[in-house]
Design a protein around this motif. Structure first.
Motif, PDB file in Angstrom:
ATOM      1  N   HIS A  12      13.828  29.875 -37.560  1.00 56.67           N
ATOM      2  CA  HIS A  12      13.466  28.570 -38.127  1.00 56.67           C
ATOM      3  C   HIS A  12      12.478  27.828 -37.242  1.00 56.67           C
ATOM      4  N   THR A  13      11.603  27.057 -37.933  1.00 58.20           N
ATOM      5  CA  THR A  13      10.580  26.235 -37.286  1.00 58.20           C
ATOM      6  C   THR A  13      11.046  24.785 -37.177  1.00 58.20           C
ATOM      7  N   GLN A  14      11.714  24.346 -38.266  1.00 53.95           N
ATOM      8  CA  GLN A  14      12.244  22.974 -38.278  1.00 53.95           C
ATOM      9  C   GLN A  14      13.644  22.998 -37.661  1.00 53.95           C
ATOM     10  N   GLY A  15      14.112  21.819 -37.289  1.00 54.54           N
ATOM     11  CA  GLY A  15      15.447  21.684 -36.716  1.00 54.54           C
ATOM     12  C   GLY A  15      15.891  20.244 -36.772  1.00 54.54           C
ATOM     13  N   VAL A  16      17.198  20.028 -36.619  1.00 55.64           N
ATOM     14  CA  VAL A  16      17.748  18.665 -36.722  1.00 55.64           C
ATOM     15  C   VAL A  16      17.177  17.764 -35.628  1.00 55.64           C
ATOM     16  N   ASP A  17      16.650  16.618 -36.075  1.00 55.71           N
ATOM     17  CA  ASP A  17      16.256  15.567 -35.122  1.00 55.71           C
ATOM     18  C   ASP A  17      17.384  14.543 -35.120  1.00 55.71           C
ATOM     19  N   LYS A  18      17.400  13.684 -36.163  1.00 51.89           N
ATOM     20  CA  LYS A  18      18.526  12.741 -36.299  1.00 51.89           C
ATOM     21  C   LYS A  18      19.555  13.334 -37.264  1.00 51.89           C
ATOM     22  N   SER A  42      17.100  13.464 -40.270  1.00 52.99           N
ATOM     23  CA  SER A  42      15.692  13.858 -40.186  1.00 52.99           C
ATOM     24  C   SER A  42      15.557  15.171 -39.413  1.00 52.99           C
ATOM     25  N   LEU A  43      14.339  15.737 -39.471  1.00 59.23           N
ATOM     26  CA  LEU A  43      14.076  17.037 -38.835  1.00 59.23           C
ATOM     27  C   LEU A  43      12.899  16.939 -37.882  1.00 59.23           C
ATOM     28  N   HIS A  44      12.942  17.769 -36.852  1.00 57.23           N
ATOM     29  CA  HIS A  44      11.725  18.074 -36.109  1.00 57.23           C
ATOM     30  C   HIS A  44      10.946  19.059 -36.978  1.00 57.23           C
ATOM     31  N   GLN A  45       9.657  18.790 -37.197  1.00 57.40           N
ATOM     32  CA  GLN A  45       8.895  19.705 -38.061  1.00 57.40           C
ATOM     33  C   GLN A  45       8.519  21.002 -37.347  1.00 57.40           C
ATOM     34  N   LYS A  46       8.295  20.927 -36.043  1.00 63.03           N
ATOM     35  CA  LYS A  46       7.899  22.118 -35.274  1.00 63.03           C
ATOM     36  C   LYS A  46       8.634  22.078 -33.926  1.00 63.03           C
ATOM     37  N   GLY A  78      25.724  25.544 -46.562  1.00 62.30           N
ATOM     38  CA  GLY A  78      24.284  25.503 -46.356  1.00 62.30           C
ATOM     39  C   GLY A  78      23.878  26.474 -45.258  1.00 62.30           C
ATOM     40  N   ILE A  79      22.791  27.206 -45.488  1.00 61.09           N
ATOM     41  CA  ILE A  79      22.297  28.174 -44.512  1.00 61.09           C
ATOM     42  C   ILE A  79      20.819  27.912 -44.244  1.00 61.09           C
ATOM     43  N   CYS A  80      20.491  27.720 -42.988  1.00 66.25           N
ATOM     44  CA  CYS A  80      19.126  27.544 -42.498  1.00 66.25           C
ATOM     45  C   CYS A  80      18.394  26.437 -43.256  1.00 66.25           C
ATOM     46  N   ARG A  81      17.506  26.770 -44.207  1.00 68.87           N
ATOM     47  CA  ARG A  81      16.880  25.697 -44.972  1.00 68.87           C
ATOM     48  C   ARG A  81      17.928  24.829 -45.663  1.00 68.87           C
ATOM     49  N   GLY A  82      18.982  25.489 -46.153  1.00 59.03           N
ATOM     50  CA  GLY A  82      20.050  24.740 -46.806  1.00 59.03           C
ATOM     51  C   GLY A  82      20.733  23.772 -45.857  1.00 59.03           C
ATOM     52  N   PHE A  83      20.898  24.169 -44.608  1.00 62.60           N
ATOM     53  CA  PHE A  83      21.441  23.314 -43.541  1.00 62.60           C
ATOM     54  C   PHE A  83      20.531  22.111 -43.347  1.00 62.60           C
ATOM     55  N   GLN A  84      19.239  22.341 -43.299  1.00 57.15           N
ATOM     56  CA  GLN A  84      18.266  21.270 -43.096  1.00 57.15           C
ATOM     57  C   GLN A  84      18.269  20.303 -44.288  1.00 57.15           C
ATOM     58  N   GLU A  85      18.358  20.876 -45.499  1.00 51.97           N
ATOM     59  CA  GLU A  85      18.398  20.054 -46.721  1.00 51.97           C
ATOM     60  C   GLU A  85      19.611  19.127 -46.723  1.00 51.97           C
ATOM     61  N   MET A  86      20.774  19.664 -46.293  1.00 54.61           N
ATOM     62  CA  MET A  86      21.985  18.824 -46.297  1.00 54.61           C
ATOM     63  C   MET A  86      21.828  17.646 -45.341  1.00 54.61           C
ATOM     64  N   ASN A  87      21.225  17.897 -44.183  1.00 50.89           N
ATOM     65  CA  ASN A  87      21.020  16.796 -43.232  1.00 50.89           C
ATOM     66  C   ASN A  87      20.099  15.738 -43.834  1.00 50.89           C
TER      67      ASN A  87
END
Ligand SMILES: N[C@@H](CCC(=O)NCCCC(=O)O)C(=O)O
Length: 260
Positions: A183-189, A128-132, A113-122
């Motif tokens: 990236h704007t989003q990032g891993v939260d949980k 969950s993600l931080h949206q901003k 997974g890369i970037c968005r793909g990383f976020q999708e896997m989580n």
């Protein structure tokens, strides 16, 4: 004449509106990284969500690449408030990705997974993600400056520390690397079945692996595909992914030989 028995990697597409029509598309830099750095044959997987028989589709590939994308992972997928109406979403990609991820892990198909793909896997595994990220004072700026030329947008932006004795540290033979950041989003949980493989200076999770995965299952927030052959650490990541796809291809061939 290229080798005729290279592993096949499915690259998930975005569903993008081009003029009056929706198109399934992905960036050439991902296609080229699969060819040049993973030594595999790329094919594109359309974002058709519920119209996909994921198990059948995964018999056609030896690995899956979930690339970056300008759309945001819909926060409704992780029970957060709906995104503002102006947010660029790609529901079809979200739903296709989540199905692909779960089936690939179940079937032991290598996945990167890369970037968005990383976020999708989580998110697929319950994270969950931080949206901003830029609205959280604890985090540095992780977005690119879109006013700059591409080479500057994808230039190294910050350092990440690799988890000691982790899979990524072993693959890259490094303890810390410099990475780009777009990236704007990032891993939260972080989902419970994911293990941190890299952390940014501000504490943000920047890479993880799937715990007890049957095959290669790694994801990174940065863009290793960017000029991959000029970056030996990112090239090692794609080479390891390609080797895992070769192992999967051989296992499938053995299965076919033994079962006719
Ligand atoms: N939209 C998400 C993911 C960001 C991302 O993947 N950016 C790269 C898009 C272009 C490319 O494929 O290089 C976010 O902003 O967090």
């Amino acid at each position: 004449m290229s080798e005729i028995n290279l592993p096949v990697v499915g690259i998930l597409c975005d569903l993008e509106q081009v003029g009056p029509h929706p198109f399934h598309m992905s960036g050439n830099k991902y296609v080229q990284a699969v060819i040049q750095a993973a030594n595999c044959v790329p094919i594109l997987i359309p974002a058709i969500a519920g119209q996909t028989n994921f198990k059948q589709l995964l018999t056609l590939v030896d690995g899956v690449l979930l690339p970056g994308g300008y759309s945001m992972v819909d926060p409704l997928n992780y029970q957060a408030a709906a995104a503002p109406h102006e947010t660029k979403l790609d529901i079809a990609r979200d739903q296709t990705s989540f199905g692909l991820i779960k089936q690939a892990i179940e079937c032991g198909v290598p996945i990167l997974g890369i970037c968005r793909g990383f976020q999708e896997m989580n998110v697929a595994f319950g994270g969950s993600l931080h949206q901003k990220l830029h609205e959280h004072e604890m985090y540095q700026e992780h977005r690119e400056n879109k006013d700059l030329i591409l080479a500057e947008q994808y230039a190294d932006s910050h350092k990440v520390t690799l988890t000691p004795a982790g899979q990524l540290s072993k693959i890259m033979d490094a303890q810390a690397i410099n990475v780009n950041s777009l990236h704007t989003q990032g891993v939260d949980k972080l989902a419970d079945n994911l293990s941190v493989e890299a952390v940014s200076e501000d504490g943000l999770c920047e890479a993880f692996s799937v715990v007890n995965a049957k095959a290669f299952a790694l994801a990174v927030q940065w863009h290793p595909e960017w000029q991959v052959m000029d970056n030996n650490k990112n090239a090692k990541l794609f080479a390891a992914f390609g080797r895992a796809c070769k192992v999967k291809q051989s296992a499938k061939q053995t299965m076919r030989n033994n079962h006719g």
